[in-house]
Design a protein around this motif. Structure first.
Motif, mmCIF file in Angstrom:
data_model
loop_
_atom_site.group_PDB
_atom_site.id
_atom_site.type_symbol
_atom_site.label_atom_id
_atom_site.label_comp_id
_atom_site.label_asym_id
_atom_site.label_seq_id
_atom_site.Cartn_x
_atom_site.Cartn_y
_atom_site.Cartn_z
ATOM 1 N N ALA A 143 0.744 -1.134 0.038
ATOM 2 C CA ALA A 143 0.069 0.022 -0.043
ATOM 3 C C ALA A 143 0.797 1.351 -0.017
ATOM 4 O O ALA A 143 0.276 2.311 -0.270
ATOM 5 N N LYS A 144 2.168 1.179 0.228
ATOM 6 C CA LYS A 144 2.900 2.496 0.717
ATOM 7 C C LYS A 144 3.552 3.022 -0.598
ATOM 8 O O LYS A 144 4.992 2.926 -0.585
ATOM 9 N N ALA A 145 3.188 2.953 -1.916
ATOM 10 C CA ALA A 145 3.819 3.211 -2.989
ATOM 11 C C ALA A 145 4.222 4.819 -3.275
ATOM 12 O O ALA A 145 3.732 5.524 -2.637
ATOM 13 N N VAL A 146 5.321 4.992 -3.792
ATOM 14 C CA VAL A 146 5.873 6.218 -3.914
ATOM 15 C C VAL A 146 5.688 6.440 -5.597
ATOM 16 O O VAL A 146 6.477 5.864 -6.326
ATOM 17 N N GLY A 147 4.590 7.075 -5.637
ATOM 18 C CA GLY A 147 4.367 7.432 -7.243
ATOM 19 C C GLY A 147 2.867 6.461 -7.430
ATOM 20 O O GLY A 147 2.437 6.354 -6.398
ATOM 21 N N THR A 148 2.509 6.541 -8.543
ATOM 22 C CA THR A 148 1.418 5.839 -9.046
ATOM 23 C C THR A 148 1.742 4.981 -10.330
ATOM 24 O O THR A 148 2.628 4.989 -10.851
ATOM 25 N N SER A 149 0.575 4.063 -10.304
ATOM 26 C CA SER A 149 0.500 3.026 -11.575
ATOM 27 C C SER A 149 -0.880 2.688 -11.409
ATOM 28 O O SER A 149 -1.233 1.749 -10.649
ATOM 29 N N ARG A 150 -1.471 2.759 -12.552
ATOM 30 C CA ARG A 150 -2.850 2.367 -12.851
ATOM 31 C C ARG A 150 -3.079 0.917 -12.685
ATOM 32 O O ARG A 150 -3.916 0.196 -12.100
ATOM 33 N N SER A 151 -1.862 0.140 -13.375
ATOM 34 C CA SER A 151 -1.950 -1.383 -13.424
ATOM 35 C C SER A 151 -1.783 -1.812 -12.069
ATOM 36 O O SER A 151 -2.542 -2.992 -11.708
ATOM 37 N N TYR A 152 -0.977 -1.403 -11.381
ATOM 38 C CA TYR A 152 -0.660 -1.746 -9.930
ATOM 39 C C TYR A 152 -1.868 -1.607 -9.093
ATOM 40 O O TYR A 152 -2.307 -2.386 -8.585
ATOM 41 N N ARG A 153 -2.415 -0.347 -9.351
ATOM 42 C CA ARG A 153 -3.968 0.048 -8.550
ATOM 43 C C ARG A 153 -5.098 -0.974 -8.863
ATOM 44 O O ARG A 153 -5.697 -1.650 -8.182
ATOM 45 N N ASP A 154 -5.131 -1.262 -10.099
ATOM 46 C CA ASP A 154 -6.142 -2.124 -10.819
ATOM 47 C C ASP A 154 -5.817 -3.746 -10.071
ATOM 48 O O ASP A 154 -6.764 -4.367 -9.853
ATOM 49 N N PHE A 155 -4.570 -4.130 -9.929
ATOM 50 C CA PHE A 155 -4.392 -5.289 -9.694
ATOM 51 C C PHE A 155 -4.786 -5.504 -8.142
ATOM 52 O O PHE A 155 -5.330 -6.361 -7.707
ATOM 53 N N LEU A 156 -4.247 -4.579 -7.408
ATOM 54 C CA LEU A 156 -4.819 -4.463 -6.067
ATOM 55 C C LEU A 156 -6.303 -4.591 -5.717
ATOM 56 O O LEU A 156 -6.913 -5.176 -4.685
ATOM 57 N N ALA A 157 -7.085 -3.729 -6.629
ATOM 58 C CA ALA A 157 -8.430 -3.889 -6.753
ATOM 59 C C ALA A 157 -8.948 -5.033 -6.876
ATOM 60 O O ALA A 157 -10.004 -5.657 -6.495
ATOM 61 N N ASP A 158 -8.183 -5.844 -7.757
ATOM 62 C CA ASP A 158 -8.715 -7.286 -8.247
ATOM 63 C C ASP A 158 -8.492 -7.859 -6.975
ATOM 64 O O ASP A 158 -9.464 -8.963 -6.432
ATOM 65 N N LEU A 159 -7.641 -8.041 -6.316
ATOM 66 C CA LEU A 159 -7.095 -8.883 -5.011
ATOM 67 C C LEU A 159 -8.043 -8.414 -3.796
ATOM 68 O O LEU A 159 -8.459 -9.344 -3.217
ATOM 69 N N HIS A 160 -8.423 -7.309 -3.878
ATOM 70 C CA HIS A 160 -9.278 -6.929 -2.916
ATOM 71 C C HIS A 160 -10.756 -7.596 -2.815
ATOM 72 O O HIS A 160 -11.538 -7.870 -1.920
ATOM 73 N N GLY A 161 -11.101 -7.999 -4.181
ATOM 74 C CA GLY A 161 -12.223 -8.607 -4.396
ATOM 75 C C GLY A 161 -12.382 -10.017 -4.024
ATOM 76 O O GLY A 161 -13.209 -10.632 -4.060
ATOM 77 N N TRP A 162 -11.189 -10.574 -3.467
ATOM 78 C CA TRP A 162 -11.053 -12.183 -3.225
ATOM 79 C C TRP A 162 -11.700 -12.197 -1.836
ATOM 80 O O TRP A 162 -11.928 -13.244 -1.390
#
Length: 186
Positions: free
Chosen positions: A167-186
């Protein structure tokens, strides 16, 4: 990827990689359907071999491109086909350009792997999904020893072990954010 999955999911079961390449990125229509069917079949077979059920499927692809409309097209196409064929939760790890774009989100992990490494300021705090050739950038700018692709698991493990990932990223990445959102759905 395993350390990132464990950190996000707090999962104690076995994570089994399937290292057989299945060309999904540019596949469409019946080619995509047959390749996804093959991939899901492999995942089910691995689970059966482990005397388990398939509890989730992570599909990791390096897109070899920055975040743009192509990312959306590939993600939508793969999600639709995989959701139709996979009986388990799904997470798409579609790293813009390559996995190193995600590693750049955790610049303080690099010197924990090799003390001589420092991620230069030009690569910190950016939208890493827009960095072209991040692996080559790291090889040129990181320091000694020279970064190798085989170092990426150790960098991600260091990011997780020291509380930076997921969760403590320095910067942004849409693909990383989308991946974490997918995992959150588990």
């Amino acid at each position: 990827m395993t350390s990132l999955l464990r950190a996000h999911l707090d999962f104690t079961g076995k994570i089994v990689p399937i290292n057989d390449p299945v060309a999904l990125k540019e596949a469409t229509g019946t080619n995509l359907s047959s390749r996804v069917t093959k991939l899901v079949g492999k995942a089910k077979a691995v689970a059966a071999k482990e005397q388990s059920e398939l509890h989730g499927l992570v599909v990791h692809l390096d897109l070899d491109a920055v975040h743009d409309g192509h990312y959306d097209t590939v993600r939508t196409r793969l999600r639709s086909e995989l959701t139709a064929r996979c009986p388990a939760p799904l997470a798409l790890a579609l790293a813009a350009w390559e996995t190193e774009s995600w590693l750049l989100l955790f610049p303080d992990a690099f010197p924990r792997v090799h003390p001589g490494w420092t991620v230069p300021q030009q690569l910190r705090g950016k939208d890493t999904g827009l960095v072209r050739n991040p692996k080559e950038e790291l090889q040129r700018r990181l320091g000694t020893p020279r970064y190798r692709e085989s170092d990426s698991p150790a960098v991600m493990r260091a990011a997780v072990d020291h509380g930076h990932a997921p969760a403590k990223a320095v910067g942004t990445s849409r693909s990383y954010r989308d991946f974490l959102a997918d995992l959150h759905g588990w």
